[in-house]
Scaffold this motif. Structure first.
Motif, PDB file in Angstrom:
ATOM      1  N   THR A 312       5.188  15.082   0.990  1.00 52.49           N
ATOM      2  CA  THR A 312       5.290  15.237  -0.455  1.00 52.49           C
ATOM      3  C   THR A 312       4.990  13.951  -1.209  1.00 52.49           C
ATOM      4  OG1 THR A 312       7.673  14.887  -0.267  1.00 52.49           O
ATOM      5  CG2 THR A 312       6.913  17.155  -0.377  1.00 52.49           C
ATOM      6  N   GLY A 313       4.528  12.921  -0.519  1.00 55.20           N
ATOM      7  CA  GLY A 313       4.045  11.762  -1.245  1.00 55.20           C
ATOM      8  C   GLY A 313       4.655  10.447  -0.861  1.00 55.20           C
ATOM      9  N   GLY A 314       4.372   9.456  -1.683  1.00 57.54           N
ATOM     10  CA  GLY A 314       4.818   8.094  -1.450  1.00 57.54           C
ATOM     11  C   GLY A 314       3.811   7.113  -2.018  1.00 57.54           C
ATOM     12  N   ASP A 315       3.297   6.244  -1.184  1.00 57.78           N
ATOM     13  CA  ASP A 315       2.394   5.180  -1.608  1.00 57.78           C
ATOM     14  C   ASP A 315       0.986   5.480  -1.079  1.00 57.78           C
ATOM     15  OD1 ASP A 315       0.974   2.765  -1.893  1.00 57.78           O
ATOM     16  OD2 ASP A 315       2.800   1.577  -1.740  1.00 57.78           O
ATOM     17  N   SER A 316       0.025   5.534  -1.994  1.00 57.02           N
ATOM     18  CA  SER A 316      -1.328   5.933  -1.596  1.00 57.02           C
ATOM     19  C   SER A 316      -2.041   4.897  -0.729  1.00 57.02           C
ATOM     20  CB  SER A 316      -2.174   6.227  -2.833  1.00 57.02           C
ATOM     21  OG  SER A 316      -2.274   5.090  -3.656  1.00 57.02           O
TER      22      SER A 316
END
Length: 486
Positions: A312-316
Motif C-alpha cells: 500500500t505504499g511508502g517511499d518511491s
C-alpha cells in the motif's frame, strides 16, 4: 526538474478507513542509491489508518456526545478553508457543483448532532475530492465491529476465513437488507478514493464498524443480520459486535509472509519472486534487493517477478534501487507533477514559499551507479486492488517504460493522482484529517485519465480461487513461462 519532487505518504494500509497515503517527498532528499536526486519519489501509507491516533478511543470517551451548531459550523469552516488552501485540485477554488454539496452539508448541521453524525456529514466534503490520500479519520474507530473477513471478488464479497458461523467461500448476499451493490454505493459516499477497487478493499474496515452500520440503520437488537450463499443455499445469520478495532490491516487472499520483504526461487521455471509488502526505503530493503539479485545470478535465474499485491505504499525510491540491477538500463522516464505551496505546507514541511505552485517538466532518471550483479532476463509485476501509492507507482514505472509485464488485477490508486499529505485536526470534534499538497503525473501522459493501472494480463481472483486456496496470478505467471519454455 530543478527541485526534488518526491512522492510519499502514509503508507498504504491505509488511510482510508483502513488504508492509504502520500506522494511527494519533502525531507528524504529524493536520492535513491544509484539514481540522480531531483526526481519524483513517493512514500505512502493509507490515509485513514495512518492518521488515527493511538489514544483516539480515550479521547472520544472524554468528549461530549453531542456537538452544538456553532461547534460544527466552526469545524466545517476550518475543513473547507484548509482543503481550499492546500489541495492541488482546488487551486482555482471549489466548482459550482462542489459548492452546492457543501451548502447542503451546512444545512444538515442546523441542529445539534452526535459526533458520529457530524463525522459522516463532514466526511462528505472530503470525498468530493476523490483523492485516496485526502481522508478524515474518525475518532470512533476504536468502537465495536462485527467479525467479517472478506475480499471483494467480481462475484461479490467473499468470506476469506472460516470464523464463528461464517465459512470460507461464503458469498455475502446482503448486510442488514442491503445488497452488495447498495452497500458499495454507501461506502463510496464515505471512502475517499479514485476508483472502485480502493473503495472495496479499504472500505471493509468501515462497513464492519458499529458507527457505519448504525449510520445506515442496519443494526437490529444489537446485532447485524446478514445473508450468505453457501453451496447453493441461502443462510440467514446474525453477527454480534466485538471490541476489536475494525481498522485492521486490509485482508487479501494473497500470501504476505512474516516480513516486509521476502523472496523465493523456482529453479525448474527459472523464476525468482521478490515480495515487497511495503515501500520502506531503508538499509534492510537495500540489502535484501542485493541479496536477491546475487542469489538469482548464482542460480542462473532468467525471470524475476515482483509481487506488489499487498503493497500500500511508502517511499518511491525503492523503485530506483530495484531498477539499478536491470542490465543495460541507463535511464527511464519517471513521475512529474506539481507542488502547491501554502502556509500550512510551510509550517509542516518547511517549504520556501507560502503561496502559488510550481509544475515540473517530464523527468528521466539516469542510473549512475548500476547494481551488481545485473539482471538481463524477463521482468514481471503482480498487482491487486491493494496495490496503492508508492506500490502503484512501482508498477506504473515498469509498465510505462515497457520494462516488464504487469499481471493481476487493477490497482487501488489512480496512476496520475495526488499525495504527500499534511495533517490537521478539527478544532472541536478533534477529527484528524490528511490533505494532499502535491500532484503526480505518470510517465506516459497519454494514459493520465486512467483511474487505475490496468495490468497487461488481467487475472481476477474468483470466489472459487478463495475456496480452493489457489493463487490465480501466480498460476497465470507459471502458465505463461511454461508455454514459453515448450
Amino acid at each position: 526538474m530543478r527541485k526534488t519532487l518526491i512522492r510519499f505518504g502514509t503508507g498504504a494500509l491505509i488511510v482510508l478507513l483502513g488504508v492509504l497515503v502520500i506522494l511527494l517527498y519533502p525531507d528524504h532528499g529524493g536520492k535513491g542509491s544509484g539514481s540522480e536526486p531531483a526526481k519524483p519519489a513517493l512514500e505512502e501509507t493509507s490515509p485513514l489508518e495512518g492518521t488515527l491516533s493511538a489514544n483516539a478511543a480515550d479521547y472520544t470517551a472524554a468528549q461530549p456526545a453531542t456537538m452544538t451548531v456553532q461547534e460544527m459550523t466552526e469545524d466545517l469552516d476550518f475543513l473547507v478553508k484548509t482543503l481550499e488552501e492546500v489541495h492541488p485540485s482546488l487551486i482555482e477554488g471549489w466548482s459550482e457543483s462542489q459548492r452546492h454539496t457543501i451548502g447542503e452539508i451546512y444545512n444538515q448541521i442546523q441542529q445539534p448532532l452526535t459526533k458520529e453524525e457530524f463525522y459522516f456529514a463532514a466526511n462528505n466534503i472530503v470525498t468530493l475530492l476523490h483523492d485516496g490520500h485526502t481522508a478524515m479519520s474518525p475518532f470512533f474507530t476504536g468502537s465495536e465491529a462485527i467479525t467479517l473477513p472478506i475480499y471483494w471478488t467480481q462475484e461479490g464479497p467473499v468470506v476469506l476465513n472460516s470464523v464463528h458461523e461464517l465459512k470460507r467461500g461464503d458469498l455475502l448476499v446482503n448486510v442488514g437488507g442491503l445488497a452488495p451493490d447498495e452497500l458499495l454505493k454507501e461506502l463510496t459516499r464515505v471512502v475517499p478514493a479514485e476508483n472502485e477497487q480502493w473503495v472495496k478493499i479499504s472500505g471493509v474496515g468501515m462497513f464492519k464498524s458499529s458507527a457505519f452500520l448504525r449510520h445506515l440503520d442496519l443494526v437490529q437488537n444489537g446485532k447485524v443480520p446478514v445473508t450468505v450463499e453457501r453451496e447453493g443455499n441461502l443462510l440467514n445469520l446474525e453477527l454480534r459486535f466485538n471490541p476489536s478495532s475494525p481498522w485492521e490491516t486490509m485482508q487479501t487472499p494473497y500470501v504476505t509472509g512474516n516480513t516486509d520483504y521476502g523472496y523465493s526461487f523456482d529453479e525448474e521455471l527459472s523464476i525468482g519472486t521478490l515480495r515487497i509488502n511495503t515501500c520502506d526505503f531503508n538499509q534492510d530493503y537495500i540489502d535484501i534487493v542485493e541479496s536477491f539479485f546475487t542469489e538469482a545470478a548464482s542460480r542462473n535465474i532468467r525471470r524475476v517477478a515482483v509481487d506488489l499485491r499487498n503493497n500500500t505504499g511508502g517511499d518511491s525510491r525503492v523503485i530506483d534501487e530495484f531498477l539499478r540491477y536491470m542490465n543495460g538500463l541507463n535511464k527511464y522516464n519517471s513521475y512529474t507533477g506539481l507542488v502547491r505551496y501554502s502556509k500550512q505546507a510551510t509550517e509542516q514541511r518547511g517549504e520556501e514559499q507560502d503561496s502559488g505552485y510550481i509544475a515540473y517538466d517530464p523527468y528521466q532518471v539516469h542510473v549512475t551507479n548500476p547494481g551488481t550483479p545485473s539482471f538481463s532476463g524477463q521482468l514481471y509485476v503482480l498487482t491487486s486492488p491493494k496495490t496503492f501509492s508508492s506500490g502503484n507507482w512501482f508498477a506504473v514505472v515498469i509498465q510505462d517504460n515497457q520494462l516488464g509485464t504487469v499481471i493481476g488485477e487493477p490497482t487501488g490508486n489512480q496512476p496520475s493522482s495526488y499525495g504527500d499529505i499534511l495533517r490537521f485536526s478539527l478544532p472541536h470534534s478533534g477529527f484528524q484529517f490528511t490533505v494532499s499538497y502535491k500532484q503526480f503525473k505518470r510517465p506516459n501522459s497519454e494514459l493520465d485519465a486512467e483511474t487505475a493501472l490496468m495490468p497487461d494480463i488481467l487475472v481476477h481472483t474468483t470466489r472459487q480461487d478463495i475456496i480452493d486456496g489457489r493463487d490465480p496470478q501466480m498460476e497465470k505467471l507459471k502458465e505463461i513461462i511454461s508455454q514459453e519454455t515448450k
